[in-house]
Design a protein around this motif. Sequence first.
Motif, short mmCIF file in Angstrom:
data_model
loop_
_atom_site.label_atom_id
_atom_site.label_comp_id
_atom_site.label_asym_id
_atom_site.label_seq_id
_atom_site.Cartn_x
_atom_site.Cartn_y
_atom_site.Cartn_z
N TRP A 16 0.83 -1.20 0.00
CA TRP A 16 0.00 0.00 0.00
C TRP A 16 0.87 1.25 0.00
CZ3 TRP A 16 -4.39 2.23 -0.89
CH2 TRP A 16 -5.56 1.44 -0.95
N ASN A 17 1.85 1.23 0.87
CA ASN A 17 2.72 2.39 0.98
C ASN A 17 3.39 2.69 -0.35
OD1 ASN A 17 2.34 3.40 3.53
ND2 ASN A 17 3.64 1.84 4.46
N GLU A 18 3.80 1.62 -1.03
CA GLU A 18 4.42 1.83 -2.33
C GLU A 18 3.42 2.47 -3.29
OE1 GLU A 18 6.04 -1.86 -3.70
OE2 GLU A 18 7.19 -2.10 -1.84
N ASP A 19 2.18 1.94 -3.21
CA ASP A 19 1.18 2.42 -4.15
C ASP A 19 0.74 3.85 -3.85
OD1 ASP A 19 1.34 0.18 -5.56
OD2 ASP A 19 -0.58 -0.69 -4.93
N ARG A 20 0.84 4.23 -2.60
CA ARG A 20 0.43 5.58 -2.25
C ARG A 20 1.32 6.59 -2.97
NH1 ARG A 20 -2.52 5.33 2.22
NH2 ARG A 20 -2.24 7.49 2.77
N THR A 21 2.59 6.28 -3.00
CA THR A 21 3.50 7.17 -3.71
C THR A 21 3.08 7.26 -5.17
OG1 THR A 21 5.04 5.82 -2.46
CG2 THR A 21 5.94 7.70 -3.63
N LYS A 22 2.74 6.10 -5.71
CA LYS A 22 2.31 6.09 -7.11
C LYS A 22 1.04 6.91 -7.27
CE LYS A 22 4.20 1.55 -8.08
NZ LYS A 22 3.80 0.14 -8.03
N MET A 23 0.14 6.80 -6.28
CA MET A 23 -1.13 7.51 -6.38
C MET A 23 -0.90 9.02 -6.36
SD MET A 23 -3.78 5.17 -4.51
CE MET A 23 -3.86 4.96 -3.12
N ASN A 24 0.07 9.40 -5.52
CA ASN A 24 0.37 10.83 -5.46
C ASN A 24 0.82 11.34 -6.83
OD1 ASN A 24 -0.33 11.16 -2.85
ND2 ASN A 24 1.74 10.86 -2.04
N GLY A 25 1.42 10.44 -7.55
CA GLY A 25 1.93 10.87 -8.86
C GLY A 25 0.89 10.78 -9.96
N PHE A 26 -0.34 10.51 -9.58
CA PHE A 26 -1.39 10.36 -10.60
C PHE A 26 -1.70 11.73 -11.23
CE2 PHE A 26 -5.99 10.78 -11.39
CZ PHE A 26 -6.11 9.90 -12.46
N THR A 27 -1.58 11.77 -12.52
CA THR A 27 -1.97 13.01 -13.19
C THR A 27 -2.99 12.67 -14.25
OG1 THR A 27 0.10 12.67 -14.37
CG2 THR A 27 -0.02 14.58 -12.88
N PRO A 28 -4.17 13.24 -14.10
CA PRO A 28 -5.21 12.93 -15.06
C PRO A 28 -4.91 13.53 -16.44
CG PRO A 28 -5.95 14.58 -13.50
CD PRO A 28 -4.61 14.16 -13.05
N ALA A 29 -5.36 12.81 -17.44
CA ALA A 29 -5.12 13.27 -18.80
C ALA A 29 -5.99 14.50 -19.07
CB ALA A 29 -5.44 12.16 -19.79
N ASN A 30 -7.19 14.40 -18.58
CA ASN A 30 -8.12 15.49 -18.84
C ASN A 30 -8.48 16.15 -17.52
OD1 ASN A 30 -10.19 17.16 -19.49
ND2 ASN A 30 -11.43 15.59 -20.51
N LYS A 31 -7.92 17.29 -17.27
CA LYS A 31 -8.11 17.89 -15.95
C LYS A 31 -9.48 18.52 -15.77
CE LYS A 31 -3.45 18.59 -14.48
NZ LYS A 31 -2.68 19.13 -13.41
N GLY A 32 -10.12 18.79 -16.85
CA GLY A 32 -11.36 19.56 -16.76
C GLY A 32 -12.54 18.77 -16.24
N ASP A 33 -12.86 17.68 -16.88
CA ASP A 33 -14.08 16.95 -16.56
C ASP A 33 -13.85 16.08 -15.32
OD1 ASP A 33 -16.26 15.40 -16.38
OD2 ASP A 33 -16.36 14.90 -18.51
N VAL A 34 -14.51 16.48 -14.25
CA VAL A 34 -14.28 15.79 -12.98
C VAL A 34 -14.72 14.33 -13.06
CG1 VAL A 34 -14.80 15.79 -10.55
CG2 VAL A 34 -14.52 17.96 -11.74
N GLN A 35 -15.86 14.10 -13.64
CA GLN A 35 -16.35 12.72 -13.75
C GLN A 35 -15.33 11.85 -14.47
OE1 GLN A 35 -18.59 11.41 -12.22
NE2 GLN A 35 -20.52 12.52 -12.17
N GLU A 36 -14.80 12.41 -15.56
CA GLU A 36 -13.81 11.66 -16.34
C GLU A 36 -12.58 11.40 -15.52
OE1 GLU A 36 -13.27 9.94 -19.13
OE2 GLU A 36 -15.48 10.05 -19.10
N VAL A 37 -12.18 12.42 -14.74
CA VAL A 37 -10.99 12.28 -13.89
C VAL A 37 -11.20 11.12 -12.91
CG1 VAL A 37 -9.63 13.34 -12.09
CG2 VAL A 37 -10.26 14.67 -14.09
N MET A 38 -12.39 11.08 -12.30
CA MET A 38 -12.65 10.03 -11.31
C MET A 38 -12.62 8.66 -11.96
SD MET A 38 -12.49 11.56 -8.67
CE MET A 38 -12.48 10.08 -7.71
N LYS A 39 -13.19 8.59 -13.14
CA LYS A 39 -13.19 7.31 -13.84
C LYS A 39 -11.76 6.87 -14.11
CE LYS A 39 -17.61 6.76 -16.14
NZ LYS A 39 -18.32 7.33 -17.28
N GLU A 40 -11.01 7.84 -14.55
CA GLU A 40 -9.63 7.54 -14.88
C GLU A 40 -8.87 7.12 -13.62
OE1 GLU A 40 -7.76 10.73 -17.02
OE2 GLU A 40 -5.83 9.70 -16.95
N PHE A 41 -9.18 7.88 -12.57
CA PHE A 41 -8.50 7.55 -11.31
C PHE A 41 -8.85 6.13 -10.86
CE2 PHE A 41 -8.49 7.61 -6.58
CZ PHE A 41 -7.11 7.72 -6.43
#
Lengths: 488, 243, 472
Positions: C286-311
């Motif tokens: 988990w700890n390893e993945d948290r670092t990865k999660m912090n580095g998550f950058t959505p492709a499309n920053k505008g559409d929140v719904q899309e961001v969540m899906k992507e996330f």
Amino acid sequence: MLATIIVHELKNILFSPKFSVTVAVASVLLLLSVVAGIGQYRAAAAQYETTTQLVQQEMREARGWMALTNKVLRRPDPMQIFVSGVANDVGRLSGVNAFQAVKLSHSTFSDDPVYAVFRFIDLSFIVAVVFSLLAVLFTYDAVNGEKERGTLQLTFANAVPRAQYILGKFAGAWLGLVLPLLVPMLLSLLLLAVTAVPMTAEEWGRTVLLFGGAVLYVTVFVALGILLSTLTPRSSASFLYALVLWVCAVFIVPRAGTTLAGHLVPVPTVAETEARRDAFAKDRWAQYEAQMQSRWKERNAPLEGMTKEEREAYRDEKMWEWMEQDDQDRKQVQTDIDEQARRLTEELRNRRMEQERLAFTLSRLSPASSFQLAAMNLAGTDIALKTRYEDALNGYRTLFNEYKEKKAKESGNSGGFRIEVNSDTGVKIDAGRERGVLDLTGMPQFTHPSPSAAETMRSAFIDLGLLGLFSLAAFAGAFVRFLRYDVR
Amino acid sequence: MSVHTMLEAVNLSKRYEDGALAVDDVSFSVRPGEIFAMLGGNGAGKTTTINIFLNFLEPTAGEARINGIAAHRAPLEAKRHVAFVSENVMLYPTFTAVQNLDYFARLGGKTQYTADDYRRVLLRVGLQEEAHHKKLKGFSKGMRQKCGIAIAILKDAPAILLDEPTSGLDPKSGFEFMQLLGSLRDEGKAVLMSTHDIFRAKETADTIGIMRQGRLVMQRSRAGLAGEDLERLYMEHMAGVHE
Amino acid sequence: MLVHIIEKELRDIVGSAKFAVNFSIGTALILLSFYTGAQNHRIAQEQHEAALAANVRQYEGVTDWMRVQSFRIFLPPQPVAALVNGVSNDIGRTVEVRGRGELRSQDSRYGDDPIFAMFRFLDLDFIVTVILTLFAVLFGYDAVNGEKERGTLRLTFANAVPRTVFITGKCAGTFLGLAVPLIIPFLLGALLLPVFGVPMSGPDWTALALVTGAGLLTMGAYLLLSVWVSARTERSSTSFLVLLSVWIMTVIVLPRLSAAGADLFVSVPSMDEVNSQKSRFMSQLWNEDRTKMNGFTPANKGDVQEVMKEFNRYMQTLADDREKRFNEFAGRLNEERANRQMEHRRLTQYLSCLSPAALFTLAASELAGTSLRLEEEYLAQAREYQKEYARFMKEKTGTNTGGFAMVFRMVTDDNAEKPKPINIAEVPAFRFVPPAAEAGLPPFTIFSGTIALYALLSFAGAYRAFRTYDVR
């Protein structure tokens, strides 16, 4: 005169090779069970230590204060050496955290069902099953056997008072059976001392009481055996009756009593109760969300018509207040859920208590149940073990969660996820801090519950009192019967 | 009456595993229509001798023959020709008198008996009719012994072995029993019995043997005893006067 | 000849007090065990249904499948298990399925209601191993020396009765007298099952019949053993004490010592240890993945719904990877523990094979499907179910994160259409298929074969001992 009879009876029993062999085997068995019990206790204690340390380690390595969860293990109790009771059936550990209710899981038998196939043997079991059998087997022909051999006539050709005779018979047989019980019991006390099993003074006291209960229990069967031998003219008949009585008392009545109570007072399962609890939780969270939604609207209403900078400033100003408010509500939800869970548990428990009361009343018809109940009570491995731990765990859960909240607040790092959605800056995801070690000093420690002395005594004395009554009644029956016994 | 012997002990000896010599070179014979009574104290070897005839014990030396068949060589064959009455037989307590009789009759190979046969034989041994269908549990020693004798009669074997048959019987029953034995002799049975009862032995037996310490120390026919005081003889033998 | 002896033996037994006791108590207890078994089954069935219903009810009003984080499945009560409890009351009945991750059964009957654990139930296994074996001893202990004491042995062998015929008739007659009357309550009890509403299938009936047969065989083994001992002893009081000691040892002591005895030779790593190791590894992942999660950058920053899906998709790939690594790690630990456990179980079984009563317990539970295989089977099926459940959830939600997902809800308008509640009945149902009786047949055959071997050995022993028995 009385002494002569007692000594004769004692000699008769102790010098009979069959008796000595059988009883010696039983005594060895008793001692063996204690040795095995000590081994098991030591293994369990070692396992407890290791696991507790692993849990501590795990907690220190937790990713943040809010994510901190604790696990509490039931500490093995040295009294289990003598009476395992339900200790192996009740779960050994429970998670302690904010989002889960306390629940004991991982019982010895469910972890390793191979032990459940035949279960274990312990001192109370050997006393309850083997010594009671020996007691009736060596007394079933106490009076009618003498008649068959013609020695009864011969005895009463002398100036022997009947009361003294039957008293002597009883005392002799009793001594003959209690001695082989006491010797291994004393040896096992010695064994406990030598192997340095950590026992408190109170536990020593309970052990002594337990042994007293065992002696009392054997007394019941000695008296019953003698009673049977005065009630039947032929020893072959009393032999059969004695066996039937033993089977019923030791095996059938306890089982039938509890089963019957189970049929008469059904209790819902834990799974059902939990599903009800979860349903409530889901509802409550949905309600919370709806509340949040409307509140969000309220909060955003004043933003209408503001410029971007004004909005930012307004938000920054209100942010803290809003967060506090949301947090408060979230906590309220958790409190409500916990409260509902508590109510459901209490409902379940009340139902169960009713069932238990009935089960105990029914099974106490048998001295074997009385003895086992008393033994479990004295050893703290009675059925209340589960609720005792659940209550203690619930209390601890509150303390632990408070500590966690406080620490989280102090550190300012929730350790949870933070997702920031801002229509201006977009989405930001923060998955919390990097690795590190939490300083757990000052964390409340779980206090292992033990039944209060008063409580134990109260419930143990009911059963010990019953045993006393049983033996008194049986002996009085034999006594009265023998005063008018046809000795020809 | 035929002259061949029905029961015959030939140089019979029995030494137990503990070394005790229970029967020491005993020889005698019993012809059909003859009652042979063995007298002797406790442990004289009387019962052991009977046990050898029944192959309950194997002889150390010599033979016990029934109808010419050595008991230890062909026990099953030999036992077809002999009936046995033991001392104080308990029989099956949960069976009635008739049921006990029926079972043992069948074991003896007699399957043709009717209820009437059982009634008659029980009456013959002196068991009152009302007891015939009662369980043996409540029977007195004498009543049980009567059943035992009835069982022996029913087997209808040419030889009868009796081990202390009169012990435990009251005088009247004892007398009746001896009469019965006489009538069996008259039917041509060869009878070998061990007894303590000198008086009855003298009255009924055709031949009397006295055993002491495993040896047959005296054997005389009734004619040979005429005018002798059997009781005195017995006492003298017991005391070892004639050795 | 043999027939006469058997007939006499039967008559002798039927007229005796011990027969009355055996028959009345045996009948009462067997009927009682069927009755309580049926009642327990009914209660368990009701509880099972209540749990199922409550489980479904908790999703009432839920409008989003993402909210269904887990689903509980339950082990349904089995009809034959009510008669031969085995470990069915000791293993967990509930499994919480999340779509991925390890499964664990919890909520055992005895853990839930320790009151029943105190004295346990009156099932057929108990009746056979404790009561019927005791009756067998009671019937056989004076088979030979009792006849001697009554003087009937001398009388019998004054006739031309071969010893082999006598001992065979004795054994056969006593067994018939002991067992046949008990078949009546067994049949009657079996007839009562459908009356009390226990749904018995064809294989269930076969299993019950075989268990009953094995019970009678066990009784026979104890009977023959008793005849053997009585042919080796002079007095019936001696043989009774000897047999009682044997009974106590084999019925009460040995089975209970077998598992503890196996502990001496095989140590199984404790569940706690294994779990701790697993959870530490998990938190490491988990700890390893948290670092990865912090580095998550959505492709499309505008559409929140899309961001969540992507996330969530991103989370799922992380979860997939994590699960793979965890499964490797946990698989190793589990396998090691399972191997040790297997070894321990086998040794326990070997040790308990010293007792015919224990063998019966093992044999009966194999056929009743309440042996140790029950839990393995349940968890195996639950794992299969979890895959099905995961497929279903993925279909509904697009992800399978194992009960962990981010939901982002946009609130647009009060007048918007209210979301429709989900229909929880769409979740695939878990149907437990009890371990096939055929699978239990080989171990059953081995165990009951061993009982038969004991019986045979005892008979051979009795036969041999009686050939030289002093009948005087």
